[in-house]
Structures are given as structure tokens and as C-alpha cells.
Design a protein around this motif. Structure first.
Motif, PDB file in Angstrom:
ATOM      1  N   ASP B 278       0.838  -1.194   0.000  1.00  0.00           N
ATOM      2  CA  ASP B 278       0.000   0.000   0.000  1.00  0.00           C
ATOM      3  C   ASP B 278       0.884   1.258   0.000  1.00  0.00           C
ATOM      4  O   ASP B 278       1.549   1.569   0.977  1.00  0.00           O
ATOM      5  CB  ASP B 278      -0.887  -0.032   1.253  1.00  0.00           C
ATOM      6  CG  ASP B 278      -1.766   1.200   1.370  1.00  0.00           C
ATOM      7  OD1 ASP B 278      -1.600   2.111   0.546  1.00  0.00           O
ATOM      8  OD2 ASP B 278      -2.606   1.211   2.274  1.00  0.00           O
ATOM      9  N   ARG B 281      -2.143   5.258   0.823  1.00  0.00           N
ATOM     10  CA  ARG B 281      -2.904   5.732   1.980  1.00  0.00           C
ATOM     11  C   ARG B 281      -1.935   6.232   3.043  1.00  0.00           C
ATOM     12  O   ARG B 281      -0.864   5.657   3.231  1.00  0.00           O
ATOM     13  CB  ARG B 281      -3.739   4.595   2.557  1.00  0.00           C
ATOM     14  CG  ARG B 281      -5.055   4.390   1.835  1.00  0.00           C
ATOM     15  CD  ARG B 281      -5.796   3.213   2.396  1.00  0.00           C
ATOM     16  NE  ARG B 281      -5.198   1.966   2.016  1.00  0.00           N
ATOM     17  CZ  ARG B 281      -5.896   0.873   1.671  1.00  0.00           C
ATOM     18  NH1 ARG B 281      -7.207   0.893   1.677  1.00  0.00           N
ATOM     19  NH2 ARG B 281      -5.279  -0.224   1.322  1.00  0.00           N
ATOM     20  N   GLN B 283      -2.746   6.276   6.188  1.00  0.00           N
ATOM     21  CA  GLN B 283      -2.886   5.277   7.242  1.00  0.00           C
ATOM     22  C   GLN B 283      -3.338   4.007   6.564  1.00  0.00           C
ATOM     23  O   GLN B 283      -4.355   3.996   5.865  1.00  0.00           O
ATOM     24  CB  GLN B 283      -3.950   5.700   8.248  1.00  0.00           C
ATOM     25  CG  GLN B 283      -3.458   6.641   9.303  1.00  0.00           C
ATOM     26  CD  GLN B 283      -4.628   7.198  10.070  1.00  0.00           C
ATOM     27  OE1 GLN B 283      -5.332   8.083   9.604  1.00  0.00           O
ATOM     28  NE2 GLN B 283      -4.841   6.654  11.249  1.00  0.00           N
ATOM     29  N   SER B 284      -2.592   2.946   6.750  1.00  0.00           N
ATOM     30  CA  SER B 284      -2.943   1.722   6.053  1.00  0.00           C
ATOM     31  C   SER B 284      -3.657   0.778   7.021  1.00  0.00           C
ATOM     32  O   SER B 284      -3.217   0.605   8.156  1.00  0.00           O
ATOM     33  CB  SER B 284      -1.675   1.071   5.499  1.00  0.00           C
ATOM     34  OG  SER B 284      -2.015   0.202   4.463  1.00  0.00           O
ATOM     35  N   VAL B 287      -1.598  -2.093   8.827  1.00  0.00           N
ATOM     36  CA  VAL B 287      -0.304  -1.800   9.432  1.00  0.00           C
ATOM     37  C   VAL B 287      -0.572  -1.248  10.823  1.00  0.00           C
ATOM     38  O   VAL B 287      -1.401  -0.348  10.977  1.00  0.00           O
ATOM     39  CB  VAL B 287       0.483  -0.759   8.612  1.00  0.00           C
ATOM     40  CG1 VAL B 287       1.871  -0.571   9.206  1.00  0.00           C
ATOM     41  CG2 VAL B 287       0.599  -1.193   7.169  1.00  0.00           C
ATOM     42  N   ASN B 298       1.828   5.581   7.593  1.00  0.00           N
ATOM     43  CA  ASN B 298       1.958   4.377   6.793  1.00  0.00           C
ATOM     44  C   ASN B 298       3.419   4.178   6.396  1.00  0.00           C
ATOM     45  O   ASN B 298       3.896   4.810   5.452  1.00  0.00           O
ATOM     46  CB  ASN B 298       1.070   4.476   5.550  1.00  0.00           C
ATOM     47  CG  ASN B 298       1.259   3.277   4.632  1.00  0.00           C
ATOM     48  OD1 ASN B 298       1.953   2.319   4.973  1.00  0.00           O
ATOM     49  ND2 ASN B 298       0.636   3.335   3.454  1.00  0.00           N
ATOM     50  N   LEU B 370       2.180  -5.994  11.059  1.00  0.00           N
ATOM     51  CA  LEU B 370       1.582  -6.130   9.737  1.00  0.00           C
ATOM     52  C   LEU B 370       0.585  -7.283   9.733  1.00  0.00           C
ATOM     53  O   LEU B 370       0.767  -8.264  10.450  1.00  0.00           O
ATOM     54  CB  LEU B 370       2.656  -6.500   8.721  1.00  0.00           C
ATOM     55  CG  LEU B 370       3.389  -5.451   7.898  1.00  0.00           C
ATOM     56  CD1 LEU B 370       4.385  -6.138   6.999  1.00  0.00           C
ATOM     57  CD2 LEU B 370       2.401  -4.643   7.072  1.00  0.00           C
ATOM     58  N   SER B 426      -3.040  -4.108   2.945  1.00  0.00           N
ATOM     59  CA  SER B 426      -1.827  -3.309   3.057  1.00  0.00           C
ATOM     60  C   SER B 426      -0.647  -3.958   2.348  1.00  0.00           C
ATOM     61  O   SER B 426       0.176  -3.288   1.752  1.00  0.00           O
ATOM     62  CB  SER B 426      -1.466  -3.108   4.535  1.00  0.00           C
ATOM     63  OG  SER B 426      -2.467  -2.365   5.165  1.00  0.00           O
TER      64      SER B 426
END
Lengths: 326, 538, 309
Positions: B278, B281, B283-284, B287, B298, B370, B426
Motif C-alpha cells: 500500500d 494511503r 494510514q494503512s 499496518v 503508513n 503487519l 496493506s
């Protein structure tokens, strides 16, 4: 009688309607079939076009109503994957499944009734106890696991029978294509049929045993024995007759179960029937085929149930169809 | 267990002899069934393999995806935007009619205007105008210079313009998919004629005695049996039910190698297995912090972090342990020998120390958590590879959860499961096979900026974007000079993977076919299983 | 049907006075007549214990990615892993200790089987009691649904549900509840109808006790015998069904492998000589289901008054 049948059919239609809606909605939510159908290197425009071609860009209710409209005229939609009528795809493969189910049923009956009768007549003998414990094993063995073991043993290690698939030697008897007229056909069907039969074999054995145990103590059997009839005649005529009624009726229903359970056997043995088609179609989110399969199966079941009820009312006059309404 | 042995046993068991198998026939157990015999219905691996027996393309790929003459014997650009092709003379369709330029025009028209298919060949026909010069010469013109013309012509198969079908005349030339499936319209010029297709079971082809092309015809009759379950396929080969299987599972290779009655044929494929991250974004969703708490930044947007992740992967362990040695560690989009590769990129080494210092440089010295996603039924050992990747991340300060799912659910979510139809995950594991056999196809689909209008980045699920790389790719796609184009593609790869680490390549798939002794297979890089590449050893 | 009519009083009696023949003791001695069934019961106990103590007795945590290493993959039974632990039953393709994976898998299998069974029992029993107690419309409606559902094989219903719901442990529990509740409803309605006509219920009703109280305090306990039989049979069935569905690729996700999924994962190794990956979970599954069924079978014989001489 007519009222009963009409009532049953209404009920069937309701079931079909509810189930088709659930499946339709469910597959709609689960995923987008075009994600796996469309080639990797297709661009966004091409993807959008396929979605439009399949009608998947329409709102849900529109898709469902269109499907219902088609279904009323006998068109259950076209398979996303094959672009052929879903109904045709199923009917094309139905004979293979029916053939497998019939042979499995025959195996279950031919072995189950004698075993069960024996166990019922001599409940305390070692053989009977072995039979009954064996039947528990038959209930418990996971079909898929047994299938794998059978392939390993009979096809790979011993090399006696083909590992998978159905014979190519198909003859059409009374409009029904079958492989049972050739030795090759039997060699292919033996393993999957036995695999499919195991569970029902246990069931028939137990039914027959229960039947035998109940009749043995009935007065007319004691009377027959007292009359001096030979044991074999008592068993073959009197006991058997009374075992057969529950067995036959239950089997009518269980045949449907075999057709449904063939999903597992067909997957293990690559048997080209409707069960394998269903699993593949679920994998591809081929909604029209999944829905069509369900409708066909529901119809088969409704038909079988109806037949069993009618047959039952003939076999056992104490039962009146009116009583079976509730 | 030999064929004879088994037949003998069956004969004893049933008191009858089954038909003896002739040496000139072959039965091949394959994993995937095609969805149609209509050459334009579905641009899909199994379809292209199967239908390719009956229909030929203007230009064919040999087993290494190098161009070779098909129905066109010669091709050359006559100007920047026009190509001229000479057609093979004396060629007859299976119904005895002659093959001419009209059939090519007919085929391209039907392919281009196909409706109701599951991904057409329009990707390869659009923007091309085919004109007839004489019966055996055609010209194809494009608006702009188009260097990939010969590669594109390896995709569209040529059917007879005399074919008749049962559909409405306005749609697909009146011929429906089912007319091909039952054989009425399955009239091509290929080395094998279509006999029958029993759905869910088998497809049968017979040798075309009048064939005059380059493809081999080692057998009189070819039967493809569909056996999707891998152990069942292997069992069928060992039991002698089939003479050859494709997609030999890696776990069985060691054992099959030892079997003196069998032969294995292996070859690297055009498919790279890689991780997409990803990069769009702030903010993923998958993650987190090391303790699993939401994270407001991110880390995957930082190229250093992506590079570090790449260094944390022990590709050799994956190849040795998960792939049983049957794969090649990857550092870019295509393996050795393909067009447009970068000479500068090799597979990243396993270097936890280097990775840690990169993470520290990027400000992620304490690591992060993750959840990674992937399919479990799409690529060879896909779920296991991802699980191994998860182990390696976790062991090096990036606690990782692994979630795998069936492909039908995975790809829907991976492509558009997030808000506004954005990719949901992600970090995912996916694969890419280059159908055109060169680097522009993966660059365009996986690394170019996502742009539906241009048709770029269609499978760019990480949304990597580099204007510089896009510009190089655009230039390459209009450069006819092969050498220059190759350099441009290599430069674009250097940026997308070498500099940006837009994706993390893991390995190139190696495919394995197994045959009985006496046969071998020309392992094809395009993963196709075709009878004309089977070798009969004398 | 009256043999373990009141289980609680039986248990109390045992502790109070060991010499008196209580219904529970009679049940025990009847049960013990079949040695096979006793073996079954003991096995069930052991299996339940293993599942309960799973995380404490398993040699490793097979799902902790920090300790599992791919370099340990496909070790033969008895080989040592890199951490030094011996993999008594070998390791799978990802380097997970099979014994630990099986213990964890057993927990999931039993959890799914028993969990779904309990929920199904709650729903089924409530609806069955309601149907029996109130009769009329409620009865017709509930039993019509039960009839329709029971006319379809469980596997078909579960298959379709999972195709619609997708994968996941919650989803498979939902499907298993859906396929099981009807058995409970039918069974309890049958015995409740018989019980309802008995005097104690009429007495309770005439005392103007609330419906709920009559239902759950008086009717329910007296219908327990057949329910116990159905519970055992259905639990075994649910475990087997879950394994089958997982094998078909429709059940549990790879991250939560039950015994069935372990077998299914091992299926791909079946031709390669790594027999242990699917054989051991297969045996574990088989032993679990067989022993539960043995118990269920014996319970049916012991609790069925018609077969008692």
C-alpha cells in the motif's frame, strides 16, 4: 390426495424462492466473479465492459428480478464461466451423478440388509457385535479421507482400478447415458460408488437391525416359527417383508442424500457429475450455475419426498396422507 | 504400476479386455478446464492452450515465447505505423475450405466486437485496422507507431469466415460460444481437429492430416482429462491412467524423479511472484504498531522501508524449502532471456542487518506490525510462501499475521474491497505472467500510475506511482527500434523496482510436467500444456 | 426414557450413600455392560482433557510465527527441530510441529463441534418446547420449517450457506447451527408432547406457575434423555461435517486449521511420501468421532426403554 400434492408443491415453490434469494444475495456479497474471470492484463475499460455484459453493474434487485423473470420461462440464466445455459450444464452432468448414486444405493442395500438382519436376529453373537461396531465406524469415517486412502491403495499401490474419472464407453439406454454396460465403466465406478455407499451402508445396516429386532418378538413371527416353518423361510418372507418397509421409505429420502453427498466423492475421484460442477462453480462464483444446481436439487428432493409419502401410504394403510400435513 | 499391469488386473477382475492404448495416442491429465472452445470468448490460460490445437494464430510463440511463423510466414513494418504480413499458402481449414486474407479480416472483426465474453482480445485488436492486399497478404495499421505488433498477433486465433452458428446474426457474427463447444464452428487450420468436449471430463482432438504449418503433430489422437486435484493427477500418472500431467506439485517432484518409469520436464515460466504494498494511503488498515495498536502513519509509503522488507526475505529458503528447489529467486519482473529486463537488478540478498539500518534510517527502528494477505489456491504454494514471508518478518522485528483465502474472495477484496472501491489490503502476495513475453506488460499493469482512462495500472493494487517511470514506459511503447525500446524498459524497471521498490519480487515460478518414459515435454514459459510440444523419444 | 430422568439427584445420591440403587447408578451399570462403549467413554474423556489443556501440553505453539521456521519443514516423525524440540509426529510443510498442530486442531474441531451443538441445542430446544407447549399456529409454523430443513441433507445446506457466507470460524459455526437445530427441535417436541400430558405438568400449570417456569423447570429436565443422545450424535456429526467442508475448501481459513483442515493440507503430500502430515490428523479425527459415536450409540441403547428387557 390432490390437496396434499398441491400443498407440497406450493411449499416447494416457497422453498425454491427463499433459497434462490439467499444464494443470489449471498454470492452477490461474497465477491466479484469478474476478478477471477477476466484476464490479468485486461485494462480497466475491458473489466468494466465484462461487468456490464454480465449485468453485474445493475442494482441487486434488478438483477434478481431479471433472474426471476427468466426462471419463470425456464431460463435459469447463463453460466458466467461457460456462457452456456446453466440448466443445460447441470442436466448434461446429471446422468453421471445419478449413475453413481444408484450404484452406491445398490451397494448399500445389497450388503446392508443381510448384515443388519443378521445382527438383528442374533444380537448377542460376536459377528453381530462386530457388524454393529463396524457400522459405527462407517458412520464416523470421513468420506473424503476414505476416498483418498482407497485411491492410494487400489489405484496407486495395487494398480487394480483407475484412480479417477469416468469411463468413456457410454451407451444410451432408454435415453439415459450410462457406463454400466462396459467392464471399463464398472472399473471406474467401483471405488467412488463404494466410497459414497459407506455411510448409507451403515445406515441401512442399522435400520435393518432395528427392524429385525422389533419383528422377531412379534407374535406372528413366533407363530410362524411355531407352525414349523423353516428358519430361512421365516426370515426371507416374514422378517424381510417387515424390514423392507422402513428401509425402502428411508432409502427414497436417502437417495437424495446420496446425490447431495456425491459433492465430496466427485471432488475426490474427479467424477464428472453435478457435485464437482457445484464446487467448481462456487470457486468461480458462477452464480447462475450455483442457483440452478440448488433449484434442481430442491426439485429432486421435493419429488422424492412426494414419492416416498405416496408409496408409504400404499405400503402402510394406517398412514393417511391427510395425517401427514403437520 | 504400468499401464499393462493395470489393464491386466482389470481384465482379470472383470473378465473382459479394455481397448488397448495405441502408441500414437496420448492422454494428458491437466489441472484446469477451459471455459469455452470459442477462440474469442475468454482470454484465459487453459482456453488459449486448448483452442490453440485447433486454431492457429498469425504468429506463434515457441516454447520460450520467441516469435515463430504461424499463419503468417513473414511480417515486417512497411512504415512507422503499418505492418505487412504474408499468409501461409496452400493452407486448408478442417472443413476443406481455403484459408485466405478474408478469414483474417473476419476473425479480427469478430474478436474486436465480441460481446458477452469474459475478457476479450480487444486489448490486442483495438486501434488496429486490418486491410486485405491480396488473398495472401494483409496490412495492419495503427494511428501511432506500435512496436508490440508481432507480440499482439500471437494472441488472436484465426477462424473460418464460413463458420456457421445458431445465434442472432448481429451478435458475434451469428456464432455463439456453444456452437464452438459442440464442434459445429470449431473449424480452424491447426494441427489438431476438435472431436468432442465432455464438460468436467475431457476434450479430445484428432490429427489434422492436411496440416502444413510449423507445429508438431506427434500423436493421432490427443485426450485431455481434467483432474483439478493435484494428488489425483499424480496418482493417475503413476497408475498409468494418463501419459502426462501438468502442474506437478512441488512436493511430489522428489518422489517422481526417483520413479524409473517417469520423466520430468521443467522450465522457468514468465510468472513472477511478488508482494504489492500500500503506497497510497497515509494510514494503512493492516499496518499497526508492534503491539497491534492503530498507527497514524503508513511506513510502506517510504521506499526505504519497502527495500528493508525486501532484504528481510530469505528467498533462498523459500525456494529450497517451500518450492522444493523448483523456483528462481527474483529481482525484477521477468527471468533471464526475456525482452526488456534490466541488467542491473538481481534478487535481493537476505540481509537482516542492512534491513534494520534502513528501517532505523527511515525512523522505523522499533518496527511495526503487519497483517499480510494472499490467495491459497492461485499460484504454486501461494499460502505457504506467504506464511514463510510472515515468519521472516516476525523473526526480524516486524510481527506479522498471515491471512490467506480462496482466490474468488481474495481478488475481489484485494482490488476493490476498501472504501470507494480502493484496494483493501496493506501488503499482498500476487503473481504476474507476462502474456506478451516482454517487460512492458507488467510495467504497465503493476507499476504504472493507476489511470483508468489510459488503461494503465489496472492491476496496480499498491498504487505505486512514479511520473518518471511512466514517461519512460510511454516512450518505450512508441519506440519501434527494438534495442532502444529494450533499454527504455530496463530503465523503467530500474526506477520502479530498483529505486522505488514499488513491488518486492520473490521468485519466478518454475513449472513441471511429468510424462511416462518415452515422452518428454518442451517446458513452455507461457505455462501452456499443448500436445504439439510433447516430444516422443525413440 | 426415565433412566436418567433426574441426573442431579443421582449424583447427590452417589455421594450420600454408595449402597443405594439410584437411576444414575442403574444407568452406569447398564452402560458398563458394553466394554467397547466404556473404552469409547474413556477415550472421549482423554480427548477432552487434551483439548482443554492444549496450550499447556503442546510442545510448541504452532501458530507463533516467531518460533516456527520454514527450515524445519517436513521433518520425519522423531526428528529434532531447530529449537531442539523433538517433533514426535514430524512437521508439516511450513515447519510446524504436527503433534502441537493436532492438539491445537483438536481444540478447534471440538470447539466448533461442541460450540455449534450447544447453540443449536439452545435454539432447537427452545423452539421445540414452544411448539410442544403452545401447539397451534406456533407448532405448525416451527415444525413446517423443521420438516423442510430436515428433508435436505445437512451437507447440502451447510455447503450452500458457506458458499454464501464465505470462510471463517464464525461462519462455519453459524452453518453448523443451522443444520443442527432442527434435530433438537424435533426431538424435544416429540418427548415434550408425551411429557406434557403427564400429571406433574398439569399440576404445575394448575398452580398458575408462569409458562416459562413450567417450560424450563418442569418440562425441559424431563426431556433430557433423548437430548443427551442427540447431543453426542450431533457433535460427532458436526465435527465430521466441518472436516468435510474444510476439505472442500469451504470451511475454516488456513490460519485456524482444525483436524479436517490438517488432513486436507496433508492431502497434497499424500503422494510424496510425507505420509505423516495427513495420516496422524486423520487418525486423531477418526478416533475422536468413533469414540463419541460409541458413547452416543450406547446411550441410545441404555436410554431407550423399548429395548430394555
Amino acid at each position: 390426495m390432490t390437496v396434499f400434492i398441491i400443498r407440497r408443491l406450493m411449499q416447494a415453490i416457497l422453498v425454491v424462492l427463499v433459497m434462490s434469494f439467499l444464494v443470489f444475495a449471498g454470492v452477490f456479497v461474497v465477491g466479484d466473479p469478474t476478478q477471477i474471470l477476466v484476464a490479468d492484463d485486461a485494462d480497466q475499460a475491458e473489466r468494466a465492459r465484462v461487468i456490464a455484459d454480465l449485468g453485474l453493474d445493475r442494482p441487486f434487485h434488478e438483477q434478481y428480478l431479471k433472474f426471476l423473470g427468466g426462471a419463470l420461462s425456464g431460463n435459469l440464466g447463463e453460466s458466467f464461466r461457460f456462457n452456456e445455459p446453466a440448466l443445460g450444464l447441470i442436466l448434461e452432468r446429471l446422468p453421471a451423478t445419478l449413475e453413481l448414486a444408484v450404484v452406491a444405493l445398490a451397494i448399500a442395500v445389497l450388503f446392508g440388509i443381510p448384515l443388519g438382519t443378521w445382527a438383528g436376529l442374533r444380537p448377542d453373537s460376536i459377528v453381530s457385535k462386530t457388524i454393529m461396531t463396524g457400522s459405527i465406524l462407517g458412520f464416523s469415517l470421513p468420506t473424503f479421507w476414505v476416498g483418498i486412502m482407497m485411491i492410494l491403495l487400489f489405484a496407486v499401490v495395487l494398480g487394480w482400478l483407475p484412480s479417477t474419472g469416468r469411463s468413456d464407453e457410454i451407451t444410451t439406454v432408454l435415453g439415459f447415458p450410462t457406463t454400466l454396460l462396459s467392464a471399463d465403466g464398472w472399473s471406474h465406478i467401483l471405488l467412488p460408488a463404494v466410497n459414497l455407499a459407506l455411510f448409507k451402508l451403515s445406515l441401512v445396516t442399522r435400520l435393518a437391525r432395528a427392524g429385525a429386532r422389533e419383528v422377531v418378538h412379534q407374535d406372528y413371527i413366533k407363530f410362524a416359527r411355531a407352525k414349523g416353518l423353516s428358519e430361512s423361510r421365516v426370515i426371507l418372507v416374514h422378517v424381510m417383508k417387515n424390514i423392507l418397509i422402513p428401509v425402502v421409505t428411508v432409502l427414497g429420502l436417502e437417495f437424495g442424500g446420496l446425490v447431495a453427498f456425491s459433492v465430496v466423492t466427485e471432488t475426490v475421484f474427479a467424477w464428472p457429475g453435478i457435485g464437482k460442477l457445484l464446487i467448481e462453480s462456487i470457486g468461480f462464483l458462477d452464480r447462475p450455475v450455483i442457483v440452478a444446481y440448488l433449484m434442481i436439487i430442491v426439485l429432486i428432493f421435493v419429488f422424492l419426498n412426494l414419492m416416498v409419502d405416496i408409496a408409504y401410504s400404499f405400503l402402510d394403510p394406517r398412514v393417511r396422507l391427510q395425517d401427514m400435513k403437520s | 504400476m504400468t499401464m499393462l499391469h493395470r489393464l491386466g488386473a482389470v481384465a482379470i477382475a472383470f473378465g473382459a479386455l479394455t481397448t488397448p492404448v495405441l502408441a500414437e495416442d496420448i492422454t494428458i491429465g491437466i489441472a484446469a478446464e477451459p471455459s469455452s472452445m470459442d477462440p474469442y470468448f475468454h482470454n484465459l490460460g487453459p482456453n488459449n492452450s486448448m483452442i490453440g490445437h485447433t486454431f492457429e494464430r498469425l504468429i506463434e510463440f515457441d516454447s520460450n515465447q520467441q516469435l515463430m511463423p504461424g499463419l503468417a510466414t513473414e511480417w515486417k513494418p512497411v512504415s512507422d505505423t503499418v505492418w505487412e504480413l504474408k499468409l501461409r499458402k496452400g493452407t486448408k481449414f478442417h472443413d476443406g475450405s481455403d484459408f485466405t486474407a478474408d478469414d483474417v479480416l473476419f476473425s479480427f472483426e469478430r474478436a474486436d466486437q465480441y460481446t458477452g465474453g469474459n475478457s476479450s482480445f480487444r486489448t490486442y485488436t483495438k486501434g488496429k485496422t486490418v486491410t486485405k492486399v491480396d488473398d495472401h497478404t494483409i496490412r495492419i495499421s495503427t494511428a501511432a507507431p506500435y512496436p508490440l505488433m508481432p507480440n499482439d498477433l500471437t494472441t488472436v486465433m484465426i477462424m473460418s469466415s464460413d463458420a456457421k452458428g445458431t445465434g442472432e446474426a448481429a451478435k458475434n457474427k451469428g456464432i455463439e460460444a456453444k456452437d464452438f463447444n459442440d464442434g459445429t464452428a470449431a473449424i480452424g487450420t491447426g494441427p489438431y481437429t476438435f472431436v468432442e468436449w465432455k464438460k468436467g471430463e475431457s476434450i479430445v482432438f484428432a490429427k489434422n492430416e492436411a496440416y502444413n504449418g510449423n507445429l508438431h503433430q506427434p500423436f493421432d489422437k490427443v485426450t485431455f482429462k481434467f483432474i483439478p486435484a493435484a494428488p489425483a493427477r499424480v496418482a493417475a500418472l503413476i497408475a498409468g491412467d494418463v501419459d502426462m500431467i501438468d502442474n506437478v506439485p512441488t512436493v511430489d517432484i522428489a518422489r517422481l524423479k526417483k520413479d524409473s518409469k517417469l520423466n520430468l520436464s521443467q522450465g522457468v515460466s514468465n510468472r513472477v511472484i511478488y508482494l504489492h504494498m500500500d503506497q497510497f494511503r497515509d494510514q494503512s488498515p493492516f499496518v499497526t504498531t508492534v503491539d497491534g495498536q492503530p498507527l497514524d502513519k503508513n511506513p510502506l509509503k517510504d521506499a526505504k522501508v519497502r527495500k528493508a522488507l525486501s532484504l528481510l526475505i530469505n528467498r533462498k529458503a523459500i525456494v529450497d524449502r517451500v518450492m522444493e528447489g523448483v523456483a528462481i529467486p527474483a529481482g525484477q519482473l521477468l527471468p533471464d532471456g526475456f525482452f526488456g529486463r534490466s541488467p542491473n537488478l538481481t534478487a535481493d540478498p537476505y540481509d537482516p542487518k542492512g534491513a534494520k539500518s534502513l528501517l532505523a534510517e527511515a525512523g522505523w527502528g522499533k518496527g511495526f506490525g503487519l497483517t499480510v494477505h494472499g490467495p491459497n489456491d492461485r499460484y504454486i504454494n501461494d499460502a505457504k510462501i506467504l506464511e514463510a514471508v510472515g515468519q521472516m518478518f516476525t523473526a526480524n522485528g516486524i510481527p506479522t499475521k498471515v491471512e490467506t483465502m480462496t482466490k474468488n474472495v481474495f481478488f475481489s477484496r484485494a482490488s476493490k474491497g476498501g472504501p470507494d472501491n480502493t484496494p483493501e489490503f496493506s501488503l499482498i502476495l500476487v503473481g504476474w505472467g507476462s502474456g506478451t513475453g516482454e517487460a512492458s506488460s507488467p510495467l504497465k499493469s503493476l507499476l504504472a500510475t493507476h489511470d483508468p482512462k489510459k488503461g494503465w495500472g489496472a492491476s496496480n493494487r499498491g498504487r505505486h506511482s512514479s511520473p518518471e517511470m511512466d514517461a519512460l514506459l510511454a516512450e518505450a511503447l512508441s519506440t519501434v527500434d527494438d534495442k532502444r525500446r529494450g533499454e527504455l524498459l530496463a530503465e523503467a524497471t530500474d526506477i520502479g523496482i530498483g529505486g522505488d521498490q514499488g513491488i518486492i519480487p520473490l521468485h519466478y515460478q518454475v513449472n513441471t510436467w511429468a510424462t511416462r518414459k518415452g515422452l518428454a515435454y518442451n517446458a513452455r514459459t507461457d505455462e501452456r500444456t499443448v500436445a504439439y510440444d510433447v516430444i516422443v523419444e525413440k | 426414557m426415565t433412566a436418567i430422568q433426574d441426573d442431579r439427584s443421582g449424583a447427590v445420591a452417589v455421594s450420600a450413600d454408595a449402597g443405594v440403587e439410584t437411576p444414575f447408578r442403574r444407568f452406569l451399570s447398564d452402560y458398563r455392560e458394553s466394554p467397547v462403549a466404556v473404552v469409547g467413554a474413556v477415550t472421549v474423556g482423554v480427548i477432552a482433557l487434551i483439548a482443554l489443556l492444549g496450550p499447556w501440553i503442546a510442545p510448541t505453539d504452532p501458530y507463533d510465527l516467531a518460533t516456527v521456521s520454514i527450515l524445519d519443514s517436513r521433518l520425519e516423525p522423531g526428528e529434532a527441530m531447530m529449537s531442539g524440540t523433538t517433533a514426535w509426529l514430524g512437521t508439516d510443510g511450513l515447519g510446524r510441529d504436527m503433534l502441537s498442530a493436532m492438539i491445537y486442531g483438536l481444540r478447534i474441531s471440538l470447539g466448533v463441534g461442541i460450540g455449534s451443538g450447544l447453540i443449536a441445542m439452545l435454539i432447537g430446544c427452545s423452539l421445540g418446547l414452544v411448539a410442544a407447549y403452545y401447539g397451534g399456529r406456533a407448532d405448525t409454523l416451527i415444525m413446517r420449517v423443521v420438516d423442510i430443513q430436515l428433508s435436505f441433507p445437512a451437507i447440502l445446506v451447510a455447503l450452500i450457506l458457506l458458499a454464501v457466507l464465505g470462510k471463517g470460524i464464525d461462519k462455519i459455526i453459524v452453518s453448523l447451527v443451522v443444520v443442527q437445530w432442527a434435530y433438537y427441535a424435533r426431538t424435544i417436541r416429540g418427548s415434550a408432547l408425551v411429557e406434557r400430558r403427564k400429571e406433574y405438568v398439569e399440576a404445575a400449570a394448575s398452580l398458575a406457575l408462569g409458562d416459562r417456569r413450567v417450560l424450563f423447570r418442569h418440562l425441559l429436565p424431563n426431556c433430557m434423555a433423548p437430548i443427551i443422545v442427540v447431543v453426542t450424535v450431533q457433535t460427532a456429526h458436526a465435527i465430521s461435517l466441518e472436516a468435510t467442508l474444510s476439505f472442500l475448501g469451504l470451511g475454516l481459513p488456513q490460519t485456524e486449521p482444525s483436524l479436517g483442515l490438517l488432513i486436507s493440507n496433508g492431502f497434497e503430500y499424500i503422494m510424496s511420501g510425507s505420509y505423516w502430515i495427513s495420516t496422524f490428523p486423520g487418525i486423531a479425527l477418526l478416533v475422536t468421532i468413533v469414540s463419541i459415536n460409541l458413547v452416543g450409540d450406547r446411550l441410545r441403547d441404555v436410554l431407550n426403554p423399548r429395548l430394555q428387557k
